[in-house]
Scaffold this motif. Sequence first.
Motif, PDB file in Angstrom:
ATOM      1  N   LEU A 181       0.885  -1.165   0.000  1.00 20.88           N
ATOM      2  CA  LEU A 181       0.000   0.000   0.000  1.00 20.88           C
ATOM      3  C   LEU A 181       0.919   1.209   0.000  1.00 20.88           C
ATOM      4  O   LEU A 181       1.715   1.376   0.932  1.00 20.88           O
ATOM      5  CB  LEU A 181      -0.841   0.022   1.274  1.00 20.88           C
ATOM      6  N   VAL A 182       0.837   2.041  -1.023  1.00 20.52           N
ATOM      7  CA  VAL A 182       1.738   3.198  -1.099  1.00 20.52           C
ATOM      8  C   VAL A 182       1.034   4.390  -0.465  1.00 20.52           C
ATOM      9  O   VAL A 182      -0.115   4.694  -0.795  1.00 20.52           O
ATOM     10  CB  VAL A 182       2.120   3.487  -2.565  1.00 20.52           C
ATOM     11  N   VAL A 183       1.719   5.034   0.483  1.00 19.31           N
ATOM     12  CA  VAL A 183       1.132   6.181   1.185  1.00 19.31           C
ATOM     13  C   VAL A 183       2.046   7.391   1.033  1.00 19.31           C
ATOM     14  O   VAL A 183       3.255   7.257   0.799  1.00 19.31           O
ATOM     15  CB  VAL A 183       0.922   5.884   2.689  1.00 19.31           C
ATOM     16  N   ALA A 184       1.449   8.570   1.204  1.00 17.84           N
ATOM     17  CA  ALA A 184       2.195   9.804   0.931  1.00 17.84           C
ATOM     18  C   ALA A 184       3.280  10.061   1.964  1.00 17.84           C
ATOM     19  O   ALA A 184       4.380  10.505   1.628  1.00 17.84           O
ATOM     20  CB  ALA A 184       1.234  10.986   0.886  1.00 17.84           C
ATOM     21  N   ASP A 185       2.994   9.781   3.219  1.00 20.03           N
ATOM     22  CA  ASP A 185       3.962  10.168   4.264  1.00 20.03           C
ATOM     23  C   ASP A 185       3.815   9.304   5.514  1.00 20.03           C
ATOM     24  O   ASP A 185       2.926   8.451   5.598  1.00 20.03           O
ATOM     25  CB  ASP A 185       3.800  11.654   4.609  1.00 20.03           C
ATOM     26  N   GLY A 186       4.665   9.594   6.492  1.00 13.88           N
ATOM     27  CA  GLY A 186       4.685   8.805   7.725  1.00 13.88           C
ATOM     28  C   GLY A 186       3.382   8.914   8.510  1.00 13.88           C
ATOM     29  O   GLY A 186       2.957   7.941   9.135  1.00 13.88           O
ATOM     30  N   ALA A 187       2.736  10.085   8.445  1.00 17.37           N
ATOM     31  CA  ALA A 187       1.485  10.261   9.195  1.00 17.37           C
ATOM     32  C   ALA A 187       0.428   9.284   8.668  1.00 17.37           C
ATOM     33  O   ALA A 187      -0.282   8.619   9.431  1.00 17.37           O
ATOM     34  CB  ALA A 187       0.995  11.699   9.071  1.00 17.37           C
ATOM     35  N   ARG A 188       0.342   9.171   7.360  1.00 12.87           N
ATOM     36  CA  ARG A 188      -0.643   8.248   6.758  1.00 12.87           C
ATOM     37  C   ARG A 188      -0.258   6.793   7.079  1.00 12.87           C
ATOM     38  O   ARG A 188      -1.137   5.956   7.333  1.00 12.87           O
ATOM     39  CB  ARG A 188      -0.676   8.480   5.238  1.00 12.87           C
ATOM     40  N   ALA A 189       1.028   6.506   7.083  1.00 10.12           N
ATOM     41  CA  ALA A 189       1.474   5.145   7.429  1.00 10.12           C
ATOM     42  C   ALA A 189       1.048   4.808   8.856  1.00 10.12           C
ATOM     43  O   ALA A 189       0.553   3.707   9.123  1.00 10.12           O
ATOM     44  CB  ALA A 189       2.989   5.035   7.274  1.00 10.12           C
ATOM     45  N   ARG A 190       1.202   5.755   9.765  1.00 14.26           N
ATOM     46  CA  ARG A 190       0.795   5.522  11.174  1.00 14.26           C
ATOM     47  C   ARG A 190      -0.708   5.244  11.258  1.00 14.26           C
ATOM     48  O   ARG A 190      -1.129   4.312  11.938  1.00 14.26           O
ATOM     49  CB  ARG A 190       1.142   6.747  12.036  1.00 14.26           C
ATOM     50  N   GLU A 191      -1.491   6.058  10.521  1.00 14.12           N
ATOM     51  CA  GLU A 191      -2.953   5.847  10.515  1.00 14.12           C
ATOM     52  C   GLU A 191      -3.292   4.428  10.088  1.00 14.12           C
ATOM     53  O   GLU A 191      -4.096   3.742  10.717  1.00 14.12           O
ATOM     54  CB  GLU A 191      -3.600   6.785   9.486  1.00 14.12           C
ATOM     55  N   LEU A 192      -2.645   3.979   8.992  1.00 12.30           N
ATOM     56  CA  LEU A 192      -2.933   2.637   8.463  1.00 12.30           C
ATOM     57  C   LEU A 192      -2.546   1.551   9.453  1.00 12.30           C
ATOM     58  O   LEU A 192      -3.292   0.598   9.666  1.00 12.30           O
ATOM     59  CB  LEU A 192      -2.170   2.401   7.158  1.00 12.30           C
ATOM     60  N   VAL A 193      -1.397   1.714  10.061  1.00 12.42           N
ATOM     61  CA  VAL A 193      -0.932   0.674  10.997  1.00 12.42           C
ATOM     62  C   VAL A 193      -1.875   0.608  12.199  1.00 12.42           C
ATOM     63  O   VAL A 193      -2.227  -0.481  12.657  1.00 12.42           O
ATOM     64  CB  VAL A 193       0.525   0.942  11.433  1.00 12.42           C
ATOM     65  N   ARG A 194      -2.324   1.796  12.668  1.00 14.56           N
ATOM     66  CA  ARG A 194      -3.278   1.796  13.800  1.00 14.56           C
ATOM     67  C   ARG A 194      -4.581   1.086  13.412  1.00 14.56           C
ATOM     68  O   ARG A 194      -5.169   0.364  14.206  1.00 14.56           O
ATOM     69  CB  ARG A 194      -3.600   3.242  14.216  1.00 14.56           C
ATOM     70  N   ALA A 195      -5.002   1.298  12.149  1.00 10.45           N
ATOM     71  CA  ALA A 195      -6.298   0.735  11.719  1.00 10.45           C
ATOM     72  C   ALA A 195      -6.203  -0.748  11.360  1.00 10.45           C
ATOM     73  O   ALA A 195      -7.212  -1.443  11.338  1.00 10.45           O
ATOM     74  CB  ALA A 195      -6.815   1.518  10.512  1.00 10.45           C
TER      75      ALA A 195
END
Length: 328
Positions: free
Chosen positions: A261-275
């Motif tokens: 899953l390609v994400v724009a930045d670390g903030a979005r990566a954190r959101e995905l990992v939390r979810a």
Amino acid sequence: MSRDDLQPRPLAQPWLGPPRSVPLADDHAVDLRGDALVGRRVALLVCGGIAAFKAPLTIRALRRQGAQVTVFASPQALRYVTTDALEWASLTPVVTTLSPQAEHLSGACPFDAYLVAPATYNTINKLAAGIADTVLTATLASAIGRMEQGRAAVLVAPTMHGSMHNAILTASLERLQSLGVRVIPPRDAYGKDNIPEESVLVAEVCAALPEAPFRSRQFVVVGGRDPVGQTVAEDLVRRGGRVLHVQLACALEPSPITQPLVVADGARARELVRAAPGPWDAVIDATGGSLGALATLHVATKDGDMFSADGSEVDMPALLAGIRESLT
Ligand SMILES: Cc1cc2nc3c(=O)[nH]c(=O)nc-3n(C[C@H](O)[C@H](O)[C@H](O)COP(=O)(O)O)c2cc1C
């Protein structure tokens, strides 16, 4: 960089040499890219699909993980690839007919994995129906017996025109999967079931081995803007792990093995990992710290101790072995 380097490149530029100055490699040699198949014997069964012409590439990709490959080819397969090419790639005589040596049983030196690629409509349906009337189907009958005893993996890569992917094929694939055969999803393009990339076939074989150490383990790997995260994620897949690979957007070609899953930045990566539902055996951050406390394992990347920006100076085998060690 000189001004000449910045000139447009004419397509028809003549090329006359120069003669090679580096030592010549053995013509048959491959460079080892990993050790997931070291000491493993793999039977590659090539059916008469047009994608048989890619079999020599599959063989060499298996050898790059250390496999010793024996090829079985149907008469129809040999319309699309030659025995010479298969033998050159595998370093071993190709089995095209059964002889008093009973090659289909691989008695003295049993195979660890049987990969049918490409797998035709014909051979898949025969296999599911228990027919053993060709060199391939007889070998697969024995392969399924070994699989039932937990001593080998059997994988098929269905490859055919979409019109042949009918209800008979679907029923056969369901039957084979219910027995424990791994059906490798084809690359879907132009209305056809296409053969997947060689790296995907190899990863599937590695992951299907009965002894793959991370079977039933689940990981998250978040990769940064260098290849380290991707390499770690691919390695875990080859060891049998299920991997959610999240990749910060960058110039890296997305891995066909992990399909990140390609994400724009670390903030979005954190959101995905939390979810992400989990549970996870490890959450591995290879971004240089984007995940913070969400990560259970941080892999230093380009600004860390071990790595160069393009990954070239990474002692990757040692790194991967260290990560695996920390997860077992
Ligand atoms: C040009 C050509 C390409 C073919 N490609 C495929 C294919 O991709 N997949 C398939 O299932 N059958 C394909 N076939 C049909 C098989 O060759 C045929 O069913 C054959 O009996 C398969 O034998 P085997 O399973 O013993 O190798 C193709 C036939 C031709 C003439």
